[in-house]
Design a protein around this motif. Structure first.
Motif, PDB file in Angstrom:
ATOM      1  N   THR A 406       0.820  -1.211   0.000  1.00 34.30           N
ATOM      2  CA  THR A 406       0.000   0.000   0.000  1.00 34.30           C
ATOM      3  C   THR A 406       0.857   1.266   0.000  1.00 34.30           C
ATOM      4  O   THR A 406       0.330   2.362   0.003  1.00 34.30           O
ATOM      5  CB  THR A 406      -0.898   0.035   1.246  1.00 34.30           C
ATOM      6  N   PHE A 407       2.158   1.085   0.052  1.00 34.03           N
ATOM      7  CA  PHE A 407       3.051   2.239   0.187  1.00 34.03           C
ATOM      8  C   PHE A 407       3.567   2.656  -1.192  1.00 34.03           C
ATOM      9  O   PHE A 407       4.089   1.827  -1.948  1.00 34.03           O
ATOM     10  CB  PHE A 407       4.215   1.853   1.110  1.00 34.03           C
ATOM     11  N   ASP A 408       3.421   3.907  -1.488  1.00 38.49           N
ATOM     12  CA  ASP A 408       3.765   4.415  -2.818  1.00 38.49           C
ATOM     13  C   ASP A 408       5.273   4.270  -3.076  1.00 38.49           C
ATOM     14  O   ASP A 408       6.083   4.883  -2.395  1.00 38.49           O
ATOM     15  CB  ASP A 408       3.362   5.896  -2.886  1.00 38.49           C
ATOM     16  N   PRO A 409       5.678   3.485  -4.071  1.00 34.93           N
ATOM     17  CA  PRO A 409       7.121   3.284  -4.311  1.00 34.93           C
ATOM     18  C   PRO A 409       7.824   4.556  -4.791  1.00 34.93           C
ATOM     19  O   PRO A 409       9.045   4.670  -4.695  1.00 34.93           O
ATOM     20  CB  PRO A 409       7.151   2.208  -5.404  1.00 34.93           C
ATOM     21  N   HIS A 410       7.042   5.547  -5.264  1.00 34.03           N
ATOM     22  CA  HIS A 410       7.670   6.802  -5.714  1.00 34.03           C
ATOM     23  C   HIS A 410       8.370   7.536  -4.574  1.00 34.03           C
ATOM     24  O   HIS A 410       9.347   8.244  -4.784  1.00 34.03           O
ATOM     25  CB  HIS A 410       6.613   7.710  -6.352  1.00 34.03           C
ATOM     26  N   LEU A 411       7.828   7.354  -3.353  1.00 33.41           N
ATOM     27  CA  LEU A 411       8.463   8.018  -2.205  1.00 33.41           C
ATOM     28  C   LEU A 411       9.860   7.433  -1.969  1.00 33.41           C
ATOM     29  O   LEU A 411      10.807   8.160  -1.667  1.00 33.41           O
ATOM     30  CB  LEU A 411       7.603   7.829  -0.946  1.00 33.41           C
ATOM     31  N   GLU A 412       9.968   6.116  -2.115  1.00 36.06           N
ATOM     32  CA  GLU A 412      11.284   5.478  -1.956  1.00 36.06           C
ATOM     33  C   GLU A 412      12.223   5.935  -3.076  1.00 36.06           C
ATOM     34  O   GLU A 412      13.415   6.173  -2.858  1.00 36.06           O
ATOM     35  CB  GLU A 412      11.135   3.954  -2.002  1.00 36.06           C
ATOM     36  N   GLU A 413      11.663   6.070  -4.265  1.00 38.34           N
ATOM     37  CA  GLU A 413      12.460   6.485  -5.416  1.00 38.34           C
ATOM     38  C   GLU A 413      12.982   7.914  -5.210  1.00 38.34           C
ATOM     39  O   GLU A 413      14.148   8.209  -5.494  1.00 38.34           O
ATOM     40  CB  GLU A 413      11.579   6.390  -6.684  1.00 38.34           C
ATOM     41  N   ALA A 414      12.105   8.771  -4.671  1.00 36.33           N
ATOM     42  CA  ALA A 414      12.508  10.154  -4.412  1.00 36.33           C
ATOM     43  C   ALA A 414      13.645  10.191  -3.402  1.00 36.33           C
ATOM     44  O   ALA A 414      14.615  10.948  -3.566  1.00 36.33           O
ATOM     45  CB  ALA A 414      11.304  10.949  -3.896  1.00 36.33           C
ATOM     46  N   ALA A 415      13.544   9.362  -2.371  1.00 37.40           N
ATOM     47  CA  ALA A 415      14.601   9.317  -1.353  1.00 37.40           C
ATOM     48  C   ALA A 415      15.903   8.808  -1.967  1.00 37.40           C
ATOM     49  O   ALA A 415      16.991   9.266  -1.621  1.00 37.40           O
ATOM     50  CB  ALA A 415      14.163   8.418  -0.203  1.00 37.40           C
ATOM     51  N   ARG A 416      15.774   7.861  -2.896  1.00 36.73           N
ATOM     52  CA  ARG A 416      16.978   7.315  -3.537  1.00 36.73           C
ATOM     53  C   ARG A 416      17.679   8.401  -4.348  1.00 36.73           C
ATOM     54  O   ARG A 416      18.906   8.552  -4.310  1.00 36.73           O
ATOM     55  CB  ARG A 416      16.602   6.145  -4.444  1.00 36.73           C
ATOM     56  N   LEU A 417      16.862   9.211  -5.043  1.00 37.73           N
ATOM     57  CA  LEU A 417      17.429  10.296  -5.855  1.00 37.73           C
ATOM     58  C   LEU A 417      18.090  11.352  -4.969  1.00 37.73           C
ATOM     59  O   LEU A 417      18.992  12.062  -5.396  1.00 37.73           O
ATOM     60  CB  LEU A 417      16.334  10.928  -6.717  1.00 37.73           C
ATOM     61  N   ALA A 418      17.596  11.429  -3.715  1.00 41.01           N
ATOM     62  CA  ALA A 418      18.207  12.372  -2.763  1.00 41.01           C
ATOM     63  C   ALA A 418      19.403  11.735  -2.059  1.00 41.01           C
ATOM     64  O   ALA A 418      19.841  12.206  -1.016  1.00 41.01           O
ATOM     65  CB  ALA A 418      17.158  12.824  -1.740  1.00 41.01           C
ATOM     66  N   HIS A 419      19.911  10.643  -2.632  1.00 33.87           N
ATOM     67  CA  HIS A 419      21.114   9.947  -2.159  1.00 33.87           C
ATOM     68  C   HIS A 419      20.954   9.275  -0.802  1.00 33.87           C
ATOM     69  O   HIS A 419      21.921   9.104  -0.066  1.00 33.87           O
ATOM     70  CB  HIS A 419      22.318  10.905  -2.121  1.00 33.87           C
ATOM     71  N   ALA A 420      19.732   8.935  -0.436  1.00 37.32           N
ATOM     72  CA  ALA A 420      19.548   8.144   0.792  1.00 37.32           C
ATOM     73  C   ALA A 420      19.846   6.684   0.459  1.00 37.32           C
ATOM     74  O   ALA A 420      19.333   6.162  -0.538  1.00 37.32           O
ATOM     75  CB  ALA A 420      18.114   8.284   1.301  1.00 37.32           C
ATOM     76  N   GLY A 421      20.673   6.046   1.279  1.00 39.42           N
ATOM     77  CA  GLY A 421      21.037   4.641   1.037  1.00 39.42           C
ATOM     78  C   GLY A 421      19.863   3.710   1.297  1.00 39.42           C
ATOM     79  O   GLY A 421      18.844   4.125   1.882  1.00 39.42           O
ATOM     80  N   PRO A 422      19.989   2.430   0.881  1.00 42.30           N
ATOM     81  CA  PRO A 422      18.872   1.485   1.054  1.00 42.30           C
ATOM     82  C   PRO A 422      18.442   1.322   2.505  1.00 42.30           C
ATOM     83  O   PRO A 422      17.250   1.297   2.805  1.00 42.30           O
ATOM     84  CB  PRO A 422      19.428   0.163   0.503  1.00 42.30           C
ATOM     85  N   ALA A 423      19.420   1.221   3.417  1.00 40.87           N
ATOM     86  CA  ALA A 423      19.075   1.019   4.831  1.00 40.87           C
ATOM     87  C   ALA A 423      18.352   2.248   5.369  1.00 40.87           C
ATOM     88  O   ALA A 423      17.363   2.143   6.091  1.00 40.87           O
ATOM     89  CB  ALA A 423      20.338   0.746   5.643  1.00 40.87           C
TER      90      ALA A 423
END
Lengths: 512, 339
Positions: A406-423
């Motif tokens: 139910t969680f929008d994967p775009h939010l994770e993608e945005a964080a990835r683009l902001a250089h947040a690591g997987p953990a």
């Protein structure tokens, strides 16, 4: 996804849940499997499946409307009924059998078995259904209401909720087919009804052919997996079908003139399934047939606390430790199950520890851990925690997977683009969204850990748990003492839910 | 990754769980005699000797299978020192598999030879008898005198026993093969099975349930153990014990059996414990307890009304043979009764 975190969680699951099973399967020899399917065992399997299906049917028929009523309607006391409706799941089914067979003296035979197992598992369907009903977007519901009132709302919502309810009914089936205490107890008088779980337990007397005992467990394992795998598919469908990106939580539906009659039905179910067993225990604790009095009630509790204090403390420690630890694989593997392509092979592995018969799992723990190098670990409470974790970690993992869907994967993608690591993405972005579902799953680990007996009985430190003390006392202990101790266990199982409900910022929910 | 509060709590709880049972005891006892009776005795042993004992118990539902399975699984790295079994057959089976240490306790001198293993691997004491518990409101005890009454059609729907797949009921049925011979014993168990399918004989989950059903008047009579009978009597039920087959095969006596495990980590303490438990005082105490165990030594005092083995016909059974054949009989009975 953080590969190190996923690997660490898989390693933990492998150690706690899979290694004992693999260890036991390695005992199988070619000749062991040959005799497991004959006319006798097939009859047992057929009867077991039939009982499981009946129990799952009752759980479904009771749980689905109950979940709807307490989660989505304006019936009086919905919140209280919702929590009280969990009680049958918290009480060991054999204690429910004892209560109902005393109150309804003619209740026995296959119908009674199905009824008891169905009622003891209906809360699962109710919880899953309630959660699914709460996921339906308010705008859809408003549209349906405008078109054709409550009837249209139900017509629109039922197909969306059915997968979640059906998957819970599958879980009810699995719990029912693995139980042999209820069939044994409910046919103590009259024609005997045997189930396949009896065969598994009795096979452990064949001490000189351990492979045969393992082989005897395989049909039940296969039957369990055959039902659980479709349940997972249903769960996925349910979670994806009913939750949109910009979700708007639905309000309580007004039942109008049906409000009180439906309240009466829900109340009657809770009274029969929850209040009656608890009431019976209270009656027994106060003296029962010898004459109830408050002084006797107090004395029974004083004795239960005096004798069982340390056992209760250990039970709470083990069950809550396992529940807390399970949050980690719940988050990591729950997320991985939904986002990675590995879910096809990971899902059955996550389920396997719950699917194997308890006695096989427990003996696997002895075989795996009783070595000179691990003697201290083997005798310690850590092994009980590990056993609870291994057997029940699937609950938070699948709760986490359901919530990830139910969680929008775009939010994770945005964080990835902001250089947040997987953990960091997992902990800072995903975790807050999954938290309530993970706590719901961990609550199930806690509940099943507190009432676990069959597998834990084989692990040394589990000898000092409250459930062990109750079952030990059933034979010779006084009825009032046993009842008081059982009530204390139920209270402590309910306590986290009560606290969460009273002080928690969010509702205690299980993602279906 | 930052340590969240959850992780901090986790590490605390893990630490607690790991250290909770870290204290090394002086002796480890596995005990299938009910915790209620064995625990105070073990605590007294600790007080008198200063030794710290870690005792682990079985539960009624597991019928000793739990502890026996553990002993077998742990045999490559023994953890338990003493196995105090509340019946004898599984202990004999452990002995015949070479899992028990030989020890002739000086406290066992007066115990009759029939209750001791010739090789010293186990010693029997404080027995239970397999009796027929009869509700006097529903049946005249004088009319119930034999094991065959259970399968008599006139008692259809009123007779009960535990499912003979575990516990003392399994041992009892296995013993019948030795004393009656294959054909007669097979006839008996087959008739029970056939009658159980129609409800003419009810099969419960244990002997305690049998005593409760008869005590509550739901059944007229059934097979149970004397300790379960004693509980029914104490609860005020109108029941009497019939020691059956005085003219036939007699009544089966099943003693507690104590044994030291081969490779026991605390051998000296184990011998000390066995010596302590086998004293006549302990047998007397168990006789006067709620579990009403029958002393196997005639010299040990017993409560009024408790019979000794001289006052009823004791089934002539070789416990060694019984234990050796238990697995074979269990498999046979499983196939018969699990259908």
């Amino acid at each position: 996804m953080s590969r190190p975190l996923v690997l660490a969680s898989v390693a933990l699951l492998a150690l706690a849940g899979l290694a004992p099973i693999v260890w036991m399967l390695m005992r199988l020899e070619s000749g062991d499997v040959s005799g497991i399917f004959d006319a006798r065992t097939l009859t047992l399997l057929g009867r077991t499946s039939w009982i499981g299906a009946g129990a799952a049917g009752i759980a479904f028929v009771l749980g689905l409307p109950f979940g709807f009523l307490v989660a989505r309607t304006d019936i009086p006391g919905a919140r209280t009924l919702r929590h009280a409706g969990l009680v049958p799941m918290l009480v060991p089914p054999v204690l429910l059998s004892m209560t109902w067979s005393v109150v309804f003296t003619e209740l026995r035979g296959p119908t009674a078995i199905i009824l008891v197992l169905g009622i003891s598992t209906f809360p699962l369907v109710a919880v899953f259904s309630a959660r699914a009903f709460e996921r339906i977007d308010a705008r859809r519901e408003e549209a349906a209401l405008l078109v054709g009132g409550l009837r249209s709302v139900l017509a629109m919502e039922l197909p969306l909720v059915l997968p979640a309810a059906a998957s819970a009914a599958c879980l009810a089936f699995v719990l029912a087919i693995n139980d042999f205490a209820v069939p044994d107890y409910m046919t103590s008088i009259g024609s005997k009804v045997n189930v396949y779980a009896d065969e598994v337990f009795a096979s452990w007397q064949s001490v000189h052919s351990p492979g045969k005992a393992v082989a005897a467990a395989l049909p039940l394992l296969v039957l369990t997996l055959v039902v659980l795998l479709p349940a997972l598919a249903l769960r996925r469908r349910g979670s994806l079908a009913t939750w949109d990106g910009d979700f708007r939580r639905p309000g309580a539906l007004a039942l109008g003139s049906w409000r009180w009659p439906l309240f009466a039905l829900a109340f009657a179910l809770v009274a029969f399934a929850a209040a009656l067993p608890i009431g019976r225990l209270v009656w027994e604790a106060g003296g029962g047939a010898r004459g109830w009095n408050f002084a006797g009630f107090q004395a029974a509790f004083a004795r239960a606390i005096e004798v069982g204090r340390a056992d209760l403390q250990r039970s709470l420690l083990y069950a809550s430790s396992a529940a807390l630890i399970s949050l980690v694989p719940g988050l990591v593997l729950g997320h991985a199950l939904q986002r990675s392509r590995a879910s096809a092979w990971l899902e059955p592995l996550v389920l396997a520890p719950l699917a194997v018969p308890a006695i096989l799992f427990g003996i696997g723990y002895i075989a795996l851990w009783n070595h000179p190098a691990t003697t201290t670990m083997y005798s310690s409470g850590f092994l009980v925690v590990l056993l609870f974790l291994g057997r029940f970690a699937c609950f938070p993992i699948f709760a986490g997977a359901g919530a990830t869907a139910t969680f929008d994967p775009h939010l994770e993608e945005a964080a990835r683009l902001a250089h947040a690591g997987p953990a960091r993405r997992l902990v800072s972005i995903v975790r807050p969204a999954l938290q309530s579902s993970l706590f719901g799953g961990a609550a199930l680990v806690f509940i099943f850990g507190m009432r676990e007996l069959d597998a834990a009985i084989l692990v040394p430190a589990a000898n000092g748990t409250a459930m062990f003390r109750v079952y030990n006392a059933i034979h010779f202990g006084r009825d009032d003492f046993v009842a008081a101790l059982a009530l204390l266990i139920v209270f402590f199982i309910l306590l986290p839910g009560i606290l969460w409900s009273a002080f928690g910022r969010e509702r205690w929910e299980v993602a279906a | 990754m930052k340590a969240t509060p959850i992780l901090r709590v986790l590490s605390l709880l893990l630490g607690l769980a790991a250290t909770g049972c870290a204290k090394e005891p002086d002796l480890i006892v596995y005990c299938s005699l009910d915790q209620e009776f064995a625990e105070p005795l073990i605590q007294r042993f600790e007080k008198e000797t200063g030794l710290a004992v870690h005792a682990e118990f079985d539960i009624e539902a597991a019928k000793t299978v739990g502890l026996v399975a553990r002993i077998r699984e742990e045999s490559k790295n023994p953890r338990c020192d003493v196995f105090w079994n509340n019946e004898v057959a599984h202990t004999v089976a452990l002995a015949s598999d070479g899992l028990l240490e030989s020890y002739d306790s000086p406290s066992a001198k007066e115990i009759p030879a029939g209750f001791r293993d010739p090789g010293g691997h186990w010693t029997g004491f404080a027995a239970r008898a397999r009796i027929l518990i009869v509700n006097t409101a529903l049946a005249d005890p004088k009319t119930i005198t034999s094991m065959w009454d259970l399968v008599d059609p006139k008692w259809a729907g009123k007779a009960v026993m535990a499912k003979p797949l575990t516990g003392t009921t399994l041992t009892h049925m296995a013993a019948l093969y030795s004393v009656l011979g294959e054909a007669k014993a097979a006839e008996y168990v087959t008739r029970i099975e056939q009658l159980s399918m129609t409800g003419a004989v009810s099969l419960t989950n244990g002997n305690a349930s049998v005593a409760r059903l008869v005590g509550d008047g739901k059944m007229a009579f059934g097979w149970t153990d004397t300790d379960d009978f004693a509980v029914a009597k104490e609860r005020g039920a109108p029941v009497v014990a019939v020691y059956p087959d005085a003219d036939g095969c007699g009544t089966l006596l099943l003693p507690n059996a104590i044994a030291i495990l081969k490779g026991a980590p605390h051998l000296a303490a184990a011998k000390r414990f066995e010596d302590w438990v086998l004293r006549p005082e302990i047998e007397k105490e168990l006789a006067f307890s709620r579990s009403a165990q029958i002393p196997v030594r005639d010299s040990v005092p017993r409560p009024d009304g408790m019979l000794s083995g001289r006052q009823f016909k004791v089934m002539a059974i070789d416990y060694g043979t019984l234990g050796a054949e238990l697995e074979k009989r269990a498999e046979l009975l499983k196939k018969l009764f699990l259908q």
